[in-house]
Design a protein around this motif. Sequence first.
Motif, PDB file in Angstrom:
ATOM      1  N   PRO A 110       0.825  -1.211   0.000  1.00  0.00           N
ATOM      2  CA  PRO A 110       0.000   0.000   0.000  1.00  0.00           C
ATOM      3  C   PRO A 110       0.860   1.262   0.000  1.00  0.00           C
ATOM      4  O   PRO A 110       1.922   1.295   0.619  1.00  0.00           O
ATOM      5  N   PRO A 111       0.422   2.309  -0.700  1.00  0.00           N
ATOM      6  CA  PRO A 111       1.205   3.539  -0.776  1.00  0.00           C
ATOM      7  C   PRO A 111       1.073   4.382   0.490  1.00  0.00           C
ATOM      8  O   PRO A 111       0.292   5.312   0.562  1.00  0.00           O
ATOM      9  N   THR A 112       1.814   4.032   1.508  1.00  0.00           N
ATOM     10  CA  THR A 112       1.824   4.785   2.755  1.00  0.00           C
ATOM     11  C   THR A 112       3.264   5.165   3.045  1.00  0.00           C
ATOM     12  O   THR A 112       4.185   4.753   2.344  1.00  0.00           O
ATOM     13  N   ASP A 113       3.472   5.950   4.074  1.00  0.00           N
ATOM     14  CA  ASP A 113       4.841   6.305   4.447  1.00  0.00           C
ATOM     15  C   ASP A 113       5.602   5.094   4.959  1.00  0.00           C
ATOM     16  O   ASP A 113       6.812   5.073   4.966  1.00  0.00           O
ATOM     17  N   ARG A 114       4.891   4.115   5.432  1.00  0.00           N
ATOM     18  CA  ARG A 114       5.513   2.876   5.883  1.00  0.00           C
ATOM     19  C   ARG A 114       4.783   1.744   5.187  1.00  0.00           C
ATOM     20  O   ARG A 114       3.717   1.326   5.619  1.00  0.00           O
ATOM     21  N   CYS A 124       7.104  -9.313   1.818  1.00  0.00           N
ATOM     22  CA  CYS A 124       8.384  -8.815   1.300  1.00  0.00           C
ATOM     23  C   CYS A 124       8.605  -7.357   1.713  1.00  0.00           C
ATOM     24  O   CYS A 124       9.675  -7.000   2.198  1.00  0.00           O
ATOM     25  N   GLY A 125       7.589  -6.528   1.527  1.00  0.00           N
ATOM     26  CA  GLY A 125       7.721  -5.113   1.873  1.00  0.00           C
ATOM     27  C   GLY A 125       7.977  -4.892   3.351  1.00  0.00           C
ATOM     28  O   GLY A 125       8.812  -4.074   3.735  1.00  0.00           O
ATOM     29  N   ALA A 126       7.268  -5.625   4.214  1.00  0.00           N
ATOM     30  CA  ALA A 126       7.443  -5.478   5.662  1.00  0.00           C
ATOM     31  C   ALA A 126       8.839  -5.921   6.088  1.00  0.00           C
ATOM     32  O   ALA A 126       9.499  -5.248   6.887  1.00  0.00           O
ATOM     33  N   LEU A 127       9.304  -7.043   5.546  1.00  0.00           N
ATOM     34  CA  LEU A 127      10.641  -7.527   5.894  1.00  0.00           C
ATOM     35  C   LEU A 127      11.716  -6.547   5.442  1.00  0.00           C
ATOM     36  O   LEU A 127      12.670  -6.252   6.181  1.00  0.00           O
ATOM     37  N   LEU A 128      11.570  -6.033   4.226  1.00  0.00           N
ATOM     38  CA  LEU A 128      12.555  -5.075   3.714  1.00  0.00           C
ATOM     39  C   LEU A 128      12.518  -3.767   4.502  1.00  0.00           C
ATOM     40  O   LEU A 128      13.568  -3.187   4.791  1.00  0.00           O
ATOM     41  N   ALA A 129      11.327  -3.303   4.845  1.00  0.00           N
ATOM     42  CA  ALA A 129      11.205  -2.077   5.637  1.00  0.00           C
ATOM     43  C   ALA A 129      11.898  -2.238   6.986  1.00  0.00           C
ATOM     44  O   ALA A 129      12.639  -1.347   7.427  1.00  0.00           O
ATOM     45  N   ARG A 146      18.958  13.116   2.796  1.00  0.00           N
ATOM     46  CA  ARG A 146      18.055  14.257   2.959  1.00  0.00           C
ATOM     47  C   ARG A 146      17.062  13.990   4.090  1.00  0.00           C
ATOM     48  O   ARG A 146      16.456  12.921   4.153  1.00  0.00           O
ATOM     49  N   ALA A 147      16.906  14.971   4.975  1.00  0.00           N
ATOM     50  CA  ALA A 147      15.957  14.870   6.081  1.00  0.00           C
ATOM     51  C   ALA A 147      14.560  14.595   5.521  1.00  0.00           C
ATOM     52  O   ALA A 147      14.187  15.131   4.480  1.00  0.00           O
ATOM     53  N   GLY A 148      13.817  13.760   6.198  1.00  0.00           N
ATOM     54  CA  GLY A 148      12.455  13.446   5.797  1.00  0.00           C
ATOM     55  C   GLY A 148      12.346  12.283   4.828  1.00  0.00           C
ATOM     56  O   GLY A 148      11.239  11.873   4.477  1.00  0.00           O
ATOM     57  N   THR A 149      13.474  11.730   4.393  1.00  0.00           N
ATOM     58  CA  THR A 149      13.449  10.582   3.486  1.00  0.00           C
ATOM     59  C   THR A 149      12.863   9.390   4.220  1.00  0.00           C
ATOM     60  O   THR A 149      13.230   9.104   5.351  1.00  0.00           O
ATOM     61  N   THR A 150      11.932   8.709   3.567  1.00  0.00           N
ATOM     62  CA  THR A 150      11.306   7.525   4.167  1.00  0.00           C
ATOM     63  C   THR A 150      11.701   6.276   3.387  1.00  0.00           C
ATOM     64  O   THR A 150      12.135   6.361   2.232  1.00  0.00           O
ATOM     65  N   PHE A 151      11.506   5.137   4.012  1.00  0.00           N
ATOM     66  CA  PHE A 151      11.755   3.885   3.307  1.00  0.00           C
ATOM     67  C   PHE A 151      10.849   3.791   2.089  1.00  0.00           C
ATOM     68  O   PHE A 151      11.257   3.326   1.030  1.00  0.00           O
ATOM     69  N   HIS A 152       9.613   4.249   2.223  1.00  0.00           N
ATOM     70  CA  HIS A 152       8.690   4.198   1.101  1.00  0.00           C
ATOM     71  C   HIS A 152       9.226   5.018  -0.079  1.00  0.00           C
ATOM     72  O   HIS A 152       9.099   4.598  -1.232  1.00  0.00           O
ATOM     73  N   ASP A 153       9.832   6.163   0.197  1.00  0.00           N
ATOM     74  CA  ASP A 153      10.453   6.955  -0.876  1.00  0.00           C
ATOM     75  C   ASP A 153      11.494   6.120  -1.606  1.00  0.00           C
ATOM     76  O   ASP A 153      11.524   6.073  -2.837  1.00  0.00           O
TER      77      ASP A 153
END
Length: 190
Positions: A110-114, A124-129, A146-153
Amino acid sequence: MTGQRADARRNYSRILAVAEAEVARRGAAASLEQVARTAGVGSATVRRHFPTRQALLEAVFQERVQALCRRADDLGRSGDSRTALLEWLHDLLAYAVSARGLADALAYEPPTDRPAEGAAPDSCGALLADAAAPLLARALAEGTVRAGTTFHDLLTLVVGMALATEHYTDPSARADRLFTLAVEGLSPSP
């Protein structure tokens, strides 16, 4: 799979082996019906073990994702936080480019910040996160990304690069070029 009958375990293993080959040939669009036919089982048997296409893709890529998680852990002990994070992201990109369908499987998140929110804890996504979290946190704390970078980015960039290059003659070279542009930026250094 614990507690399953021996024939159910054999079916699971046979379906997974066939699915790995079919996904390698056709990517995420692999036919579940073709998997069933090749494995010599009915479609209902495939769906009993893998109720969704995403569940099948997750199972196919578990081993690769586990290797990426171990790699993140190893890199987390290295000295340079930026280099460690970038090496891991490049490894993720290389896996996503070489393993047809992995980028598609990761794009299902899902397209969320996490991306792991709402996903199964072993997706797969949860394990990689979870694996990337310490690398990213360290790089953010040290100001090397860069400040504010998320794993989702970062995952979105990697998935986008893998999907955008999959039909090139040499997808790895093209993905590497895009990765370098993303990391170094479009403008030359002054």
